[in-house]
Design an enzyme around this catalytic site. Structure first.
Site, PDB file in Angstrom:
ATOM      1  N   GLU A   2      -3.531  -9.301   3.800  1.00  0.00           N
ATOM      2  CA  GLU A   2      -4.174  -9.276   5.221  1.00  0.00           C
ATOM      3  C   GLU A   2      -5.125 -10.424   5.343  1.00  0.00           C
ATOM      4  OE1 GLU A   2      -2.326  -5.128   4.198  1.00  0.00           O
ATOM      5  OE2 GLU A   2      -2.903  -6.727   3.152  1.00  0.00           O
TER       6      GLU A   2
ATOM      7  N   GLU B  68       0.751  -1.294   0.069  1.00  0.00           N
ATOM      8  CA  GLU B  68      -0.051  -0.117   0.072  1.00  0.00           C
ATOM      9  C   GLU B  68       0.829   1.148  -0.017  1.00  0.00           C
ATOM     10  OE1 GLU B  68      -3.970  -1.549   2.322  1.00  0.00           O
ATOM     11  OE2 GLU B  68      -2.323  -1.155   3.445  1.00  0.00           O
TER      12      GLU B  68
END
Length: 253
Positions: free
Chosen positions: A128, A108
């Site tokens: 995640e 990210e």
């Protein structure tokens, strides 16, 4: 500033290095705030034209520091979100120089930059879901904007990583290099830093923001970004330098 992030100016380029190699450069709150502060310095200093964000020890960033998370810490800057830049960006460009892994929040963080240079052995992914979490630092939002929806969905739902070459083929990475990513990033930064600083900042803003603009309102939205450009001293200098067959001497005004 914390020693978890190293900051150094080099020829008009601000190099920002996440310095937690013993923890695979996992992001902490103090590191996120330090990156945010470095980006404030980037925008405030007229001598700086762009930034490179990288990691120490042959690793970019393995994401959120899970030990800190278990203590109740979130590695975010109040304005910039995860890593100091995932919900806010400076006016000047940022190049991510990725060696090793850019995983979870690390990916990210790379996606929050404007360009990505990667070593051929680098890995990218948002795992995640494998940890019962969500890529809420921008991954689940940015990937479907950058990739076809089924590909973005596969990366997000499986949590599997892809290599630098595959990321390049998908258009996520600008350049793949056999050597350290920082060296190729410096070459790219040098090219950007040689251009008109006002024009570079305005162009970054348009490229990043224009996907939100309705076609019929493009000029209305674009005008605030460029109104000062064509009357600037830099615009005149660029034209003069071209006609005189020399390098321009930018003033940033």
């Amino acid at each position: 500033m914390t020693d978890e992030v190293l900051v150094a100016a080099r020829g008009g380029v601000l190099e920002v290095t996440i310095n937690r190699p013993e923890a695979r450069n996992a992001m902490t709150k103090s590191a996120a705030e330090a990156i945010g502060a470095a980006m404030d310095r980037l925008d405030a200093d007229a001598e700086l034209r762009c930034a490179i964000l990288t990691g120490a020890g042959g690793m970019f960033c393995a994401g959120m520091d899970l030990k800190g998370f278990l203590r109740g810490e979130f590695p975010v800057d109040e304005r910039g979100g995860f890593g100091g830049i995932c919900t806010w960006t400076p006016n000047k460009p940022i190049i991510a120089a990725v060696d090793g892994h850019a995983l979870a929040g690390g990916m990210e963080l790379a996606l929050a930059c404007d360009l990505i240079v990667a070593n051929v052995d680098a890995k990218f992914g948002i795992p995640e879901v494998k940890r019962g979490l969500v890529a809420a630092g921008g991954g689940a939002v940015q990937l479907p904007r950058l990739l076809p929806r089924p590909l973005a969905m596969e990366l997000a739902l499986t949590g599997d990583a892809i290599g630098a070459v595959r990321a390049f083929e998908l258009g996520l990475v600008n350049r793949v290099t056999e050597g350290p990513a920082i060296e190729a990033a410096r070459e790219l930064a040098e090219i950007i830093a040689a251009n008109g600083p006002l024009a570079v900042a305005a162009t970054k803003g348009i490229v990043r923001d224009s996907w939100l603009w309705p076609v019929e309102d493009i000029n209305t939205h674009q005008n605030p970004y460029i109104a000062h450009i064509f009357t600037s001293e830099d615009a005149k200098e660029g034209a003069r330098a071209f006609s005189e067959k020399r390098k321009p001497e930018w003033k940033g005004c």
